[in-house]
Design an enzyme around this catalytic site. Structure first.
Site, PDB file in Angstrom:
ATOM      1  N   GLU A   1     -18.504  -5.148   5.615  1.00 48.17           N
ATOM      2  CA  GLU A   1     -17.478  -4.313   4.987  1.00 48.17           C
ATOM      3  C   GLU A   1     -17.805  -4.132   3.500  1.00 48.17           C
ATOM      4  O   GLU A   1     -18.456  -4.990   2.894  1.00 48.17           O
ATOM      5  CB  GLU A   1     -16.107  -4.991   5.132  1.00 48.17           C
ATOM      6  CG  GLU A   1     -15.591  -4.989   6.547  1.00 48.17           C
ATOM      7  CD  GLU A   1     -14.952  -3.656   6.927  1.00 48.17           C
ATOM      8  OE1 GLU A   1     -15.702  -2.728   7.292  1.00 48.17           O
ATOM      9  OE2 GLU A   1     -13.725  -3.550   6.872  1.00 48.17           O
TER      10      GLU A   1
ATOM     11  N   LYS B   1       7.878  -2.995 -14.638  1.00 49.19           N
ATOM     12  CA  LYS B   1       6.469  -2.597 -14.806  1.00 49.19           C
ATOM     13  C   LYS B   1       5.669  -2.881 -13.528  1.00 49.19           C
ATOM     14  O   LYS B   1       4.863  -2.058 -13.092  1.00 49.19           O
ATOM     15  CB  LYS B   1       5.867  -3.355 -15.997  1.00 49.19           C
ATOM     16  CG  LYS B   1       4.521  -2.796 -16.418  1.00 49.19           C
ATOM     17  CD  LYS B   1       4.166  -3.226 -17.826  1.00 49.19           C
ATOM     18  CE  LYS B   1       2.836  -2.652 -18.228  1.00 49.19           C
ATOM     19  NZ  LYS B   1       2.632  -2.587 -19.663  1.00 49.19           N
TER      20      LYS B   1
END
Ligand code: HEM
Length: 431
Positions: free
Chosen positions: A291, A247
């Site tokens: 940012e 997974k």
């Protein structure tokens, strides 16, 4: 937690038998992320982000080390060596784009990891230590990313460093000496660039150390799960390998497709064009923005526009910005609801989806926008909600809410009935 049904490691050949006696590393891996680690059978894709964060941390370290081989932390040449990496160094452009976009992806997966924690109250007992280490990691990530952005010595690098270190100047009496001490001068220059480079190189390894402690602490209680009901019997669990290795591998594949799309087709989409202009202390950019991953916290910083009593607005902003993350340290003790998962908490769920998430989106948008109306007012409202949510709403909701009925066990939540778990020897009434 070691469960009685956890599979025992058995060395497959002479070499692994030798290793098992002298340095049982394979046993450690088997019990940590192998078939020897039973994990709740119902983990959703929201439980993928921890492993993804680990992947991006390693990617940042590997690409960062290669970049450091060609970069020079000197204000005279830092910008030029960055361009040299982009143009002359073999695959240098790939290393730089992977590193810059890797930072963004690292933050994306960690934000999803944190918000998974908020929704499923992963911070609650017995997982407080995992959470506290996580918040520490997040603070270190922010410091590392901030210092890394200064290194290319573009306009945003310089002015971002000036604004953020300038925040310390808001502290009464000791503020200015601290700011000068941090920068090694009155403005960002060689001294600042050198120490930022040195710390930017060091901190990812400190983060890696904290991640090891984080995973170690995780293995004491084991993972929580979307129901928030603890493991009661063997039928509630699956061995980590192969179920979750597969997974997580699938999640990693999807993340890599998105990541490579950014690196190869939109490498500068998340950056600021001004950082392709060399730092110039004499020319202030019209609009200084950090940012994108700092935007919500930058909005909180700028939400304070008037002094309060003797406290200047700037200092209030600094306190609120740091406080907005530091309060996560006390979250396990603020939210006292006995139920973990948001699935079974109707009132909590409303405040989460219609309060916290919209407030974060507003803060995100305002943090990236110019400091003018309507953004200032919106960031003030969102900041007020943010603190209200954690400090007032969560504690009260935990007291007054009537949770929906919980499944008896993880197995019951998955299969609709759980005879085995009800009759099982290991059944316990813990929630
Ligand atoms: C470098 C950054 C990080 C790495 C590599 C990392 C890694 C992991 C891994 C592998 C897991 C188990 C799988 C999963 O539940 O997703 C985990 C669980 C957890 N992490 Fe992180 N983590 C990081 C940052 C954080 C941060 C910033 C926080 C919170 C502020 C946090 C809080 C938690 C919690 C509470 C759990 C337990 C979740 C549960 O079982 O429900 N982690 N982490």
């Amino acid at each position: 937690m070691s469960f009685p049904w956890a599979k025992e490691y058995t060395p497959a050949n002479g070499f692994t038998k030798f290793l098992d006696e002298k340095l049982p590393l394979p046993r450690l891996v088997y019990n940590a992320v192998g078939a020897g680690y039973p994990v709740p059978r119902n983990l959703s894709y929201f439980w993928n982000f921890g492993v993804l964060a680990g992947f991006f941390l390693v990617l940042q370290i590997v690409t960062g080390i290669i970049l450091a081989m060609h970069y020079a932390a000197n204000a005279q040449v830092a910008f030029a060596t960055t361009e040299h990496i982009m143009r002359n160094v073999n695959w240098g452009w790939l290393m730089r784009y992977a590193h810059a976009n890797g930072a963004s992806f690292f933050f994306i997966v960690v934000y999803l990891h944190i918000f998974r924690g908020f929704y499923y109250s992963s911070y609650k007992a017995p997982r407080e230590m995992i959470w506290l280490l996580g918040v520490t990691i997040f603070l270190l990530m922010m410091a590392t990313a901030f210092m890394g952005y200064v290194l290319p010595w573009g306009q945003m690098s310089f002015w971002g460093a000036k604004v953020i270190t300038g925040l310390f100047g808001a502290i009464p009496l000791v503020g200015e000496p601290i700011q000068i001490w941090l920068l090694g001068g009155y403005a960002p220059d060689n001294a600042a660039l050198n120490r930022f480079f040195s710390l930017h190189f060091l901190l990812p390894f400190v983060i890696a150390g904290c991640v090891i402690l984080h995973i170690w602490a995780l293995h004491i209680p084991g993972s929580s799960n979307p129901t928030g009901v603890e493991i009661k019997s063997e039928s509630d669990t699956l061995p980590f390998h192969p179920y979750y290795t597969v997974k997580d591998g699938f999640g990693l594949g999807v993340a890599l497709i998105l990541f490579m799309t950014m690196v190869f087709f939109l490498p500068n989409a998340l950056g600021h064009p001004d950082n392709y202009i060399e730092a110039n202390p004499l020319s202030t950019p019209a609009h200084i923005v950090p940012e994108w991953y700092f935007w919500p916290f930058y909005a909180i910083l700028r939400a304070f526009t008037v002094d309060f009593l003797f406290i200047p607005a700037k200092l209030l902003g600094v306190i609120a910005m740091f406080g907005s993350i530091l309060l996560w340290f006390i979250l396990p003790w603020l939210d006292r609801s006995p139920v973990r998962s948001g699935h079974y908490r109707p009132l909590f769920r409303k405040f989460f989806w219609f309060g916290l998430i919209p407030a974060m989106i507003v803060l995100f948008i305002c943090g990236g926008a110019p400091a003018e109306e309507p953004y200032v007012m919106l960031s003030q409202l969102a900041t007020a909600y943010y603190f209200l949510h954690f400090l007032v709403i969560l504690p009260i909701v935990g007291q007054i809410e009537k949770p929906e009925p919980l499944p008896y066990s993880i197995t019951e939540a998955v299969l609709g009935s759980d005879k085995k778990a009800v009759l099982g020897e290991n059944a316990s009434p813990a929630v």
